[in-house]
Motif scaffolding. Structure first.
Motif, short mmCIF file in Angstrom:
data_model
loop_
_atom_site.label_atom_id
_atom_site.label_comp_id
_atom_site.label_asym_id
_atom_site.label_seq_id
_atom_site.Cartn_x
_atom_site.Cartn_y
_atom_site.Cartn_z
N VAL A 26 0.86 -1.18 0.00
CA VAL A 26 0.00 0.00 0.00
C VAL A 26 0.89 1.23 0.00
CG1 VAL A 26 -1.83 1.27 1.18
CG2 VAL A 26 -1.77 -1.23 1.28
N TYR A 27 0.64 2.12 -0.94
CA TYR A 27 1.42 3.34 -1.09
C TYR A 27 0.59 4.51 -0.58
CZ TYR A 27 4.75 0.67 -3.76
OH TYR A 27 5.70 -0.27 -4.13
N PHE A 28 1.13 5.18 0.40
CA PHE A 28 0.44 6.31 1.01
C PHE A 28 1.10 7.63 0.60
CE2 PHE A 28 -2.39 4.15 3.81
CZ PHE A 28 -1.74 3.01 4.25
N CYS A 29 0.27 8.62 0.44
CA CYS A 29 0.74 9.97 0.21
C CYS A 29 0.25 10.84 1.36
CB CYS A 29 0.18 10.47 -1.12
SG CYS A 29 0.48 12.21 -1.46
N ALA A 30 1.04 11.80 1.76
CA ALA A 30 0.64 12.70 2.82
C ALA A 30 1.07 14.11 2.45
CB ALA A 30 1.27 12.29 4.15
N SER A 31 0.35 15.08 2.99
CA SER A 31 0.77 16.46 2.79
C SER A 31 0.67 17.22 4.10
CB SER A 31 -0.07 17.15 1.71
OG SER A 31 -1.38 17.43 2.16
N SER A 32 1.46 18.25 4.20
CA SER A 32 1.42 19.07 5.41
C SER A 32 1.75 20.51 5.05
CB SER A 32 2.38 18.55 6.48
OG SER A 32 3.72 18.69 6.06
N LEU A 33 1.29 21.38 5.93
CA LEU A 33 1.52 22.81 5.70
C LEU A 33 2.97 23.15 5.99
CD1 LEU A 33 -0.11 25.28 4.88
CD2 LEU A 33 -0.55 25.72 7.30
N ARG A 34 3.47 22.66 7.09
CA ARG A 34 4.86 22.88 7.46
C ARG A 34 5.59 21.54 7.38
NH1 ARG A 34 1.98 25.78 11.14
NH2 ARG A 34 2.20 24.25 12.80
N ALA A 35 6.88 21.61 7.39
CA ALA A 35 7.67 20.41 7.15
C ALA A 35 7.68 19.47 8.34
CB ALA A 35 9.10 20.79 6.78
N TYR A 36 7.77 18.22 8.00
CA TYR A 36 8.07 17.16 8.93
C TYR A 36 7.25 17.16 10.18
CZ TYR A 36 11.93 16.29 5.81
OH TYR A 36 12.69 16.00 4.72
N MET A 37 7.89 17.01 11.26
CA MET A 37 7.19 16.71 12.50
C MET A 37 6.71 17.95 13.22
SD MET A 37 7.01 13.49 12.67
CE MET A 37 6.64 13.11 14.37
N ASN A 38 6.78 19.10 12.61
CA ASN A 38 6.32 20.30 13.28
C ASN A 38 4.83 20.47 13.19
OD1 ASN A 38 8.87 21.23 14.12
ND2 ASN A 38 9.30 21.94 12.07
N THR A 39 4.23 19.62 12.40
CA THR A 39 2.79 19.77 12.24
C THR A 39 2.18 18.44 11.85
OG1 THR A 39 1.08 21.06 11.12
CG2 THR A 39 2.91 20.32 9.78
N GLU A 40 0.88 18.40 11.90
CA GLU A 40 0.16 17.20 11.52
C GLU A 40 0.26 16.98 10.03
OE1 GLU A 40 -3.88 17.69 12.50
OE2 GLU A 40 -4.59 16.05 11.27
N ALA A 41 0.43 15.73 9.64
CA ALA A 41 0.41 15.37 8.24
C ALA A 41 -0.92 14.69 7.94
CB ALA A 41 1.56 14.44 7.90
N PHE A 42 -1.49 15.01 6.81
CA PHE A 42 -2.76 14.43 6.39
C PHE A 42 -2.49 13.37 5.33
CE2 PHE A 42 -5.60 17.39 8.51
CZ PHE A 42 -4.76 18.46 8.76
#
Lengths: 108, 115
Positions: B89-105
């Motif tokens: 299973v290949y997942f894609c995620a996006s976030s407003l700020r990089a990496y672990m500073n914010t939630e990834a969707f």
């Protein structure tokens, strides 16, 4: 490997009981996050705990973080059948790493 | 607001064929990530885009995998030629700020089966 471990790998409980999942990680972290994956679906963000926090609550979720032991736990209280899913912790400083996941089955 | 969308949801292809997965991030999210979960094992990082640039592609398994994000909007992940071990299973995620500073969707994932 930069991956960590989660235990238990699988957990089966009755509705109404509490479920505790543990996560151990290997790298330095900025914060740690917990995600849920329902069967066949994407990952849903549950909660984020920062590295300077020790405990955080969100509804029926309680997360603890012990950076000295590089471990975190997720407690789901008063579980429901709808909580049945796989739970993953995710951590890192410059990229996400995920634990191996705990498969939770809540029996009605 | 629309979430992260991935196409297709399922793909079954024969070994040696080519498959292209697509990810539409949340509008305005500069950061886009690809992950995959193979054989029910841990979820592993593949790469990270900031806008159209590859910020980190250290997780790409080999040169059969090619990711692009032209224009900094949607991204594609091409596997050519596909091998049996690419199934997962290949997942894609996006976030407003990089990496672990914010939630990834995360998107719902693309389940790839190579036969």
């Amino acid at each position: 490997s930069q991956q960590g471990e989660e235990d238990p790998q699988a957990l089966s409980i009755q509705e109404g009981e509490n479920a505790t999942m543990n996560c151990s990680y290997k790298t330095s972290i900025n914060n740690l996050q917990w995600y849920r994956q329902n069967s066949g679906r994407g990952l849903v963000h549950l909660i984020l705990i920062r590295s300077n926090e020790r405990e955080k609550h969100s509804g029926r979720l309680r997360v603890t973080l012990d950076t000295s032991k590089k471990s975190s736990s997720l407690l789901i209280t008063a579980s429901r059948a709808a909580d049945t899913a796989s739970y993953f912790c995710a951590w890192g400083f410059n990229k996400f790493y995920f634990g191996s996941g705990t498969k939770l089955n809540v029996k009605p | 607001e629309a979430g992260v969308t991935q196409f297709p949801s399922h793909s079954v292809i024969e070994k040696g064929q080519t498959v292209t997965l697509r990810c539409d991030p949340i509008s305005g999210h500069d950061n886009l990530y690809w992950y995959r979960r193979v054989m029910g094992k841990e979820i592993k990082f593949l790469l990270h885009f900031v806008k159209e640039s590859k910020q980190d592609e250290s997780g790409m398994p080999n040169n059969r995998f090619l990711a692009e994000r032209t224009g900094g909007t949607y991204s594609t992940l091409k596997v050519q030629p596909a091998e049996l071990e690419d199934s997962g299973v290949y997942f894609c995620a996006s976030s407003l700020r990089a990496y672990m500073n914010t939630e990834a969707f995360f998107g719902q994932g693309t389940r790839l089966t190579v036969v």
